[in-house]
Write an enzyme that holds these catalytic residues in place. Structure first.
Site, mmCIF file in Angstrom:
data_model
loop_
_atom_site.group_PDB
_atom_site.id
_atom_site.type_symbol
_atom_site.label_atom_id
_atom_site.label_comp_id
_atom_site.label_asym_id
_atom_site.label_seq_id
_atom_site.Cartn_x
_atom_site.Cartn_y
_atom_site.Cartn_z
ATOM 1 N N ASP A 110 0.858 -1.175 0.000
ATOM 2 C CA ASP A 110 0.000 0.000 0.000
ATOM 3 C C ASP A 110 0.898 1.230 0.000
ATOM 4 O OD1 ASP A 110 -2.894 -1.013 2.019
ATOM 5 O OD2 ASP A 110 -2.175 -1.656 0.059
ATOM 6 N N HIS A 260 3.741 -2.037 3.693
ATOM 7 C CA HIS A 260 3.691 -0.622 3.340
ATOM 8 C C HIS A 260 5.024 -0.201 2.748
ATOM 9 C CE1 HIS A 260 0.155 -0.738 5.993
ATOM 10 N NE2 HIS A 260 -0.241 0.346 5.339
#
Length: 292
Positions: A110, A260
């Protein structure tokens, strides 16, 4: 959205399980910077969903199972239970893992803003010839067009994480839902000259049955995850040993891994992590092999 009452003992047990390191679902109120404008106080808030929610036997996702994606780990090396089953998600072209005994995993990131860690991650992926999926918000495309183009040129998929990163489960009308999605598509087309692959990850892991249906009607496949860890606090990054404990101990056949790209730990360990997964016998495949 209604939630069933649970005995206090169960809630304490659930919280204890998280403290011991479930890490694969987001903690309520977790603050992960996503805005490239203000990374210090913007949020990628998510929650652990109560996995004891009851699911219907008819294949529809029960209303009480909607809200935030959550997982319950039963045993290391085994697929965790989600608050919706693979079969229930499948009717909406949605996934959280693959039902397989083969040692295959799907690597996703992400990306909400850039802090210098994406390039080393891309370098490691290139070294290992791994194709990953980066779920990006619209402002990331605007602020980092060169990185977006590099992702595409090196064989990665860029997925849709909405424009503003809102709680999509609170959006009930198709027009508003569609705008959050199509604005990202338009920005991606402008930057790359290519149509965006229609892969969607709900911001914060929050969803509703109607959201999943709307995404499907727009031609999207929705991707949750079956393995993640607490890597989103920019100023409180996990140690290498903690990262490996979760990412090696809880890897399982058919895993969709969520990391992430803002994590300095992920950037530092990516080459070694990919090597260790390979040594464990895992093949890292693109999401297209699961979804298509």
């Amino acid at each position: 959205m209604q939630h069933l009452r649970k005995p206090v003992g169960f809630l304490l047990l659930f919280l204890t399980a998280y403290i011991l390191g479930t890490g694969a679902a987001y903690l309520t109120g977790h603050s992960s910077p996503v805005s490239p404008v203000s990374s210090s106080n913007s949020s990628d808030t998510g929650q652990i969903a109560d996995v004891s929610h009851h699911l219907t036997q008819t294949g529809a996702i029960a209303a009480s199972a909607e809200g935030s994606w959550g997982l319950s780990f039963q045993e290391d090396g085994q697929t965790p239970a989600g608050n919706a089953t693979m079969e229930e998600l499948a009717q909406y072209d949605a996934f959280y893992a693959q039902d397989t005994d083969e040692k295959v995993l799907y690597l996703t990131f992400d990306a909400g803003y850039e802090n210098g860690n994406t390039e080393p991650i891309l370098d490691a992926l290139k070294k290992h010839n791994v194709s990953a999926t980066f779920f990006v918000v619209g402002t990331y495309i605007e602020s980092e067009p060169d990185l977006i183009r590099r992702m595409v040129e090196e064989g990665h998929t860029v997925g849709n994480h909405t424009w503003h990163h809102p709680d999509m489960s609170q959006i009930a009308d198709m027009d508003s839902f569609k705008k959050e999605i199509t604005d990202v598509e338009d920005a991606f087309l402008d930057v790359t000259g290519h149509e965006m692959t229609k892969y969607y990850r709900p911001p914060q892991g929050k969803y509703s049955e109607s959201n999943l249906q709307m995404a499907k009607e727009l031609g999207y496949k929705t991707f949750f995850w079956s393995l993640a860890y607490v890597d989103w606090y920019e100023d409180d990054q996990p140690a290498k040993e903690e990262a490996f404990d979760k990412l090696l101990g809880r890897i399982h056949p058919g895993a969709i891994v969520l990391l992430h790209s803002t994590s300095s730990t992920n950037a530092a360990i990516m080459d070694e992590l990919l090597t260790k997964w390979e040594e464990m016998g895992y093949q890292i495949s693109p999401l297209s092999e699961l979804a298509e």
